[in-house]
Design a protein around this motif. Structure first.
Motif, PDB file in Angstrom:
ATOM      1  N   VAL A   5       6.094 -20.952  11.468  1.00  0.00           N
ATOM      2  CA  VAL A   5       6.714 -20.477   9.812  1.00  0.00           C
ATOM      3  C   VAL A   5       5.758 -19.553   9.682  1.00  0.00           C
ATOM      4  O   VAL A   5       4.315 -19.872   8.777  1.00  0.00           O
ATOM      5  CB  VAL A   5       7.161 -21.411   8.644  1.00  0.00           C
ATOM      6  CG1 VAL A   5       6.891 -21.157   7.681  1.00  0.00           C
ATOM      7  CG2 VAL A   5       7.833 -22.729   9.688  1.00  0.00           C
ATOM      8  N   GLU A  26      14.832 -14.467   7.144  1.00  0.00           N
ATOM      9  CA  GLU A  26      14.817 -14.967   5.413  1.00  0.00           C
ATOM     10  C   GLU A  26      14.987 -13.941   4.117  1.00  0.00           C
ATOM     11  O   GLU A  26      13.545 -12.898   4.450  1.00  0.00           O
ATOM     12  CB  GLU A  26      13.678 -16.057   4.858  1.00  0.00           C
ATOM     13  CG  GLU A  26      14.387 -17.031   5.448  1.00  0.00           C
ATOM     14  CD  GLU A  26      13.279 -18.029   5.374  1.00  0.00           C
ATOM     15  OE1 GLU A  26      12.616 -18.306   3.756  1.00  0.00           O
ATOM     16  OE2 GLU A  26      12.802 -19.522   5.922  1.00  0.00           O
ATOM     17  N   ALA A  82      20.456 -21.095   0.759  1.00  0.00           N
ATOM     18  CA  ALA A  82      19.309 -20.373   1.526  1.00  0.00           C
ATOM     19  C   ALA A  82      19.587 -19.169   1.112  1.00  0.00           C
ATOM     20  O   ALA A  82      21.375 -19.285   1.742  1.00  0.00           O
ATOM     21  CB  ALA A  82      18.616 -21.034   2.594  1.00  0.00           C
ATOM     22  N   ALA A  84      19.683 -16.071   4.293  1.00  0.00           N
ATOM     23  CA  ALA A  84      19.673 -16.102   5.094  1.00  0.00           C
ATOM     24  C   ALA A  84      20.550 -15.794   6.175  1.00  0.00           C
ATOM     25  O   ALA A  84      21.389 -16.105   5.744  1.00  0.00           O
ATOM     26  CB  ALA A  84      18.539 -17.428   6.193  1.00  0.00           C
ATOM     27  N   GLU A 109      13.755 -19.647  15.624  1.00  0.00           N
ATOM     28  CA  GLU A 109      14.526 -20.634  15.185  1.00  0.00           C
ATOM     29  C   GLU A 109      14.616 -21.880  15.909  1.00  0.00           C
ATOM     30  O   GLU A 109      14.390 -21.491  17.481  1.00  0.00           O
ATOM     31  CB  GLU A 109      16.131 -20.227  14.762  1.00  0.00           C
ATOM     32  CG  GLU A 109      17.391 -21.090  14.785  1.00  0.00           C
ATOM     33  CD  GLU A 109      19.321 -20.748  15.651  1.00  0.00           C
ATOM     34  OE1 GLU A 109      19.157 -22.223  15.235  1.00  0.00           O
ATOM     35  OE2 GLU A 109      18.933 -20.290  15.318  1.00  0.00           O
ATOM     36  N   LEU A 259      20.941 -25.209   8.929  1.00  0.00           N
ATOM     37  CA  LEU A 259      21.064 -24.706   7.728  1.00  0.00           C
ATOM     38  C   LEU A 259      22.363 -24.233   6.931  1.00  0.00           C
ATOM     39  O   LEU A 259      22.841 -24.878   5.586  1.00  0.00           O
ATOM     40  CB  LEU A 259      20.305 -23.390   7.552  1.00  0.00           C
ATOM     41  CG  LEU A 259      18.986 -23.687   7.481  1.00  0.00           C
ATOM     42  CD1 LEU A 259      18.100 -22.340   7.945  1.00  0.00           C
ATOM     43  CD2 LEU A 259      18.486 -24.333   5.798  1.00  0.00           C
ATOM     44  N   ASN A 287       7.024 -23.234   3.127  1.00  0.00           N
ATOM     45  CA  ASN A 287       7.324 -22.717   4.274  1.00  0.00           C
ATOM     46  C   ASN A 287       8.407 -23.107   5.468  1.00  0.00           C
ATOM     47  O   ASN A 287       8.716 -22.545   6.350  1.00  0.00           O
ATOM     48  CB  ASN A 287       6.023 -22.133   5.656  1.00  0.00           C
ATOM     49  CG  ASN A 287       4.774 -21.206   4.583  1.00  0.00           C
ATOM     50  OD1 ASN A 287       5.095 -20.653   3.884  1.00  0.00           O
ATOM     51  ND2 ASN A 287       3.677 -20.956   5.760  1.00  0.00           N
ATOM     52  N   SER A 289      11.896 -23.557   5.488  1.00  0.00           N
ATOM     53  CA  SER A 289      13.582 -23.554   5.405  1.00  0.00           C
ATOM     54  C   SER A 289      14.165 -24.743   5.017  1.00  0.00           C
ATOM     55  O   SER A 289      15.004 -24.948   3.852  1.00  0.00           O
ATOM     56  CB  SER A 289      13.817 -22.211   6.253  1.00  0.00           C
ATOM     57  OG  SER A 289      12.741 -21.390   6.599  1.00  0.00           O
ATOM     58  N   GLU A 290      14.247 -26.103   5.961  1.00  0.00           N
ATOM     59  CA  GLU A 290      14.983 -26.280   5.779  1.00  0.00           C
ATOM     60  C   GLU A 290      14.425 -27.347   4.375  1.00  0.00           C
ATOM     61  O   GLU A 290      15.094 -28.100   3.417  1.00  0.00           O
ATOM     62  CB  GLU A 290      14.861 -27.931   6.837  1.00  0.00           C
ATOM     63  CG  GLU A 290      15.474 -27.495   7.290  1.00  0.00           C
ATOM     64  CD  GLU A 290      15.409 -26.335   8.437  1.00  0.00           C
ATOM     65  OE1 GLU A 290      16.183 -25.807   8.645  1.00  0.00           O
ATOM     66  OE2 GLU A 290      14.275 -26.231   8.570  1.00  0.00           O
TER      67      GLU A 290
END
Length: 819
Positions: A5, A26, A82, A84, A109, A259, A287, A289-290
């Motif tokens: 991340v 992002e 989010a 992204a 990813e 996501l 940091n 994302s989830e």
């Protein structure tokens, strides 16, 4: 490394569990959930939500063009929780993209892994049904299951009395509509985001994991061969969000799929989201994302429930996204009833737990051979020569390599069955994930395995019988499951938040694909894991929300967490705060509680022995009458009860206790506040102390209604590091690489003290056997807090490569098997 991340100032890097050539971009603009300023989803009109989502998507067009200019491909995007894009492009192009205006960060990813009848007794679900009526349990609530899909043809998901809500069913493609019904009202598949080819892109559940999770949360009354079962919220709707594919093709879930599923679940109006999945390498919360997506989902009123992970018994093992402070992270306890098979050796019978593979129709009787007589470590992680185990039941020690690898190795040697015994650190038998191995296999506890090993040594050629027929036995449920992950969280907060039954749960299983992890031709079977403790709480959330509408997501979170009953490490020994959070789910208490606390726990963090830290709490009256709430402090600085000296549990508890010294003081230590229904009051709580000894300083703030007599308990925790390594916890290791090859960061591990706090140390690693070499040990702390990586070169001969990690006086051996 498994994932990064990264801020744009750092170089992009890929790792073994990242998807090659896939990146998450992002963007800095706010997603729809943030634009709506945390308004509850039920208060936002569908057209208003659509407008905000459209605005985000319109702004994304500039970046889509930039991706195209760089020769990349946009695979998908999210806009609600989010902002992204999910792209396929070269690493060099991704690096250039990271420097563009409006880009917050670009990173590779990563992938994530999959982590009832009597259970409803232990978690006070039957008592809750009595309060609301089983025909109203969860009525109208919607639970989103982000998992492997749901087998909607199973009887546990048939309820024609439920009307299909307006606007449903929802699918990503019309071909998936048959996977919906009156109960399962969403069937979305994210096969377009899978990391590799999949033979079935539909919403069908090939694994069975999601089916078992959904049944636990909200299945209707149905009878299996061993018991009649019902989910916690039988009148709730289910949404199926399939992010895992066909076993053997897409066993991991792509981050982009997860996501997207969260994004859709919020937009679809799910009241509860359950995620029985995770990655045991959590990154910084800011940091992740989830974690950020789940925080935004919770801000819109969604109750988020996540499995804590199955990496216990060591402390500091909670997986992401259970690390989210907005999510309810759920650990596991044992059930009060277990379905057990048997293993009989030399006339002595032992309870056994069959693996997930096919069970033979009749018992297997053959001489028992300890594989340690062929491979000294007894682990069966290396191949056996043909004929070395012909006609034998192989006795195998748990650890180091996958169960499927052990079973396949002894099968190649000619064994007719595998009898695995677990190790001292994880003494309880579990359901082994045996696929794709097909040799009949079963597991016994560590204590029973040691006894069997002695019998085999005393009488070479002693005959054993493996009987795979499951029979019910009743056990003491007041014990944590040894696999349940524990805190502290990566930021020093309290995780898990509570525990629920997650072992020996009899649930629905898919009967379509025999290669699935959770398959049974009968459609029913016994499952283990925090994966199944989590939907106990998710179903409970649906029951509470349906019965007590109009509260905030944080208040529902408090009702479930702060009404938990005391939990126990082993019978008679109270669990520590970082083992079980507030305690064991008590759904009946959550329905009747008159107060909530936000936040639901008081994390004072990690620091020195001289401390003064302040936290803020909001107490609310969610009852129907004016109530006077009395505050009191219940410190848990010591431990009571009996545990066997020398046991793993005794050792772990002793190490987490603070060394003798002064106790911290919480203020106010007492007090009272009178609140009318719906009224709230702020409370400032300060922990202070001098000369506190190393260890965990913990307890509960009790809030008791003087009229109702009902109590909520808010756990608190403060850790003082000792600096002394106590545990070396291996978080991941890379098996199956070619002999002689260099493997960067092949072993990832964390070193902690007795309270689970990262121990400042310089670990070392060396080769024990296999002819390989250690090329480096590096700290990955900037990406994964407290984690180290070992890079190695494997020996030139295929087989086991054993490496030894040393930190202080502690050592840990890790075996990497090469091809």
């Amino acid at each position: 490394m498994r994932s990064w991340v990264l801020w744009i100032a750092l170089p992009l890097a890929a790792s073994a569990a990242d998807i090659p050539g896939r990146y998450i971009v992002e963007l800095s603009d706010r997603p729809a959930a943030v634009r709506l300023a945390g308004r509850q989803r039920r208060m936002v009109r569908d057209d208003e939500m659509a407008t905000h989502r459209a605005q985000v998507r319109f702004a994304q067009q500039t970046m889509r063009t930039a991706v195209s200019v760089e020769g990349g491909e946009v695979l998908g995007s999210v806009d609600t929780v989010a902002n992204a894009l999910f792209v396929r492009m070269s690493a060099q192009a991704a690096q250039r993209l990271a420097g563009l205006p409006g880009v917050l960060r670009v990173r590779p990813e990563r992938t994530f892994k999959l982590l009832l009848d009597r259970a409803v007794v232990v978690d006070k679900v039957i008592d809750a049904w009595t309060l609301v009526g089983v025909d109203h349990a969860g009525l109208g609530a919607k639970i989103g299951i982000i998992d492997t899909g749901i087998d909607n043809t199973h009887p546990g998901f048939h309820d024609p009395s439920l009307p299909v809500p307006a606007g449903f069913p929802k699918v990503n493609t019309a071909a998936d509509t048959p996977f919906t019904n009156h109960k399962v009202i969403v069937a979305r598949s994210y096969a377009n985001l899978f990391s590799s080819f999949d033979p079935d892109t539909s919403a069908r559940d090939h694994s069975g994991h999601g089916t078992a999770v959904a049944m636990t949360a909200a299945g209707v009354l149905t009878a299996g061969p061993k018991a009649t079962i019902r989910g916690v919220a039988p009148k709730a709707y289910l949404g199926s969000y399939k992010v895992f594919g066909t076993p053997g093709f897409n066993d991991g879930a792509a981050e982009s799929a997860i996501l997207s599923a969260i994004d859709d679940a919020v937009a679809d109006g799910m009241d509860v989201i359950n995620m029985s999945l995770g990655d045991n390498l959590p990154s910084l919360l800011s940091n992740d994302s989830e974690v950020l997506a789940l925080d935004n989902a919770a801000s819109m009123g969604v109750i988020v429930v996540v499995a804590a992970g199955n990496s216990g018994p060591d402390l500091h093992t909670v997986s992401t996204p259970a690390t989210s402070l907005s999510a309810i992270a759920v650990g596991a306890t044992v059930n009060d009833r277990a379905f057990s098979a048997t293993a009989t050796v030399g006339g002595s019978q032992f309870l056994a737990t069959p693996g997930s593979g096919p069970a033979p129709p009749a018992p297997i009787t053959a001489p028992v051979k300890d594989v340690a007589s062929i491979q000294s470590d007894g682990l069966a992680c290396s191949p056996f020569s043909p004929g070395s185990l012909t006609g034998k039941i192989a006795l195998i020690l748990r650890g180091v390599c996958f169960f499927s690898q052990k079973i396949a190795n002894v099968a190649a040697g000619g064994a007719v069955g595998a009898l695995v015994y677990t190790n001292a650190n994880q003494p309880d038998a579990i359901v082994m994930e045996a696929a794709p191995a097909t040799l009949p296999a079963t597991m016994v506890s560590y204590a029973d395995g040691v006894r069997i090993k002695q019998l085999v040594a005393a009488t070479p050629g002693v005959v054993g019988t493996l009987d795979f027929e499951l029979k019910a036995t009743f056990v003491n449920p007041h014990r944590l499951a040894d696999f349940s992950s524990k805190g502290p969280n990566v930021d020093g907060s309290i995780k898990p938040d509570l525990v629920a039954v997650g072992k020996d749960i009899y649930s629905a299983e898919q009967s379509f694909d025999p290669n699935g992890d959770v398959f049974n031709a009968s459609g029913y079977g016994s499952v283990d894991g925090t994966s199944f403790a989590s939907p106990m709480v998710a179903g409970g959330a649906a029951v509470v929300k349906a019965a007590r509408p109009g509260l905030l997501a944080a208040q529902y979170r408090s009702l479930l967490i702060n009404t938990a009953a005391p939990a126990f490490s082993v019978p008679g020994v109270p669990a520590r705060i970082q083992e079980a959070g507030a305690g064991q789910l008590d759904l009946a208490a959550a329905l009747t509680a008159t107060s909530t606390a936000v936040p639901a726990s008081l994390a004072f963090g990690i620091g020195p022995g001289d401390v003064e830290v302040t936290r803020h709490l909001t107490i609310s009256n969610v009852g129907s009458t004016t109530e006077n709430f009395v505050l009191s402090i219940d410190p848990h600085e010591g431990i009571s009860g009996f545990i066997a000296p020398g046991s793993r549990t005794a050792e772990a508890i002793a190490q987490s206790l603070p060394t003798p010294g002064r106790r911290p003081v919480l203020s106010p230590s007492s007090g009272a506040v009178t609140l009318a229904p719906g009224e709230s009051a702020p409370l400032t709580v300060t922990l202070s102390g001098t000369g506190l000894g190393p260890g965990a300083h913990e307890g509960f703030l009790r809030i008791t209604g003087t009229s109702s007599g009902l109590e909520t308990r808010v756990p608190y925790w403060y850790g003082v590091p000792s600096g002394t390594p106590v545990n070396i916890t291996v978080l991941d290791s890379l098996d199956g690489r070619l002999a002689g090859t260099f493997v960067p960061e092949a072993i990832l591990f964390r070193v902690t003290d007795g309270a689970g706090i990262t121990a400042p140390t310089t670990p070392h690693a060396k080769v024990i056997s296999g002819g390989g070499s250690v090329t480096g040990v590096v700290s990955l702390n900037l990406v994964y807090p407290g984690v180290y990586g070992i890079s190695v070169r494997l020996g030139t001969t295929p087989g086991a490569n054993v490496f030894r990690i040393t930190a202080g006086t502690q050592t840990q051996d890790v075996t990497l098997t090469s091809q």
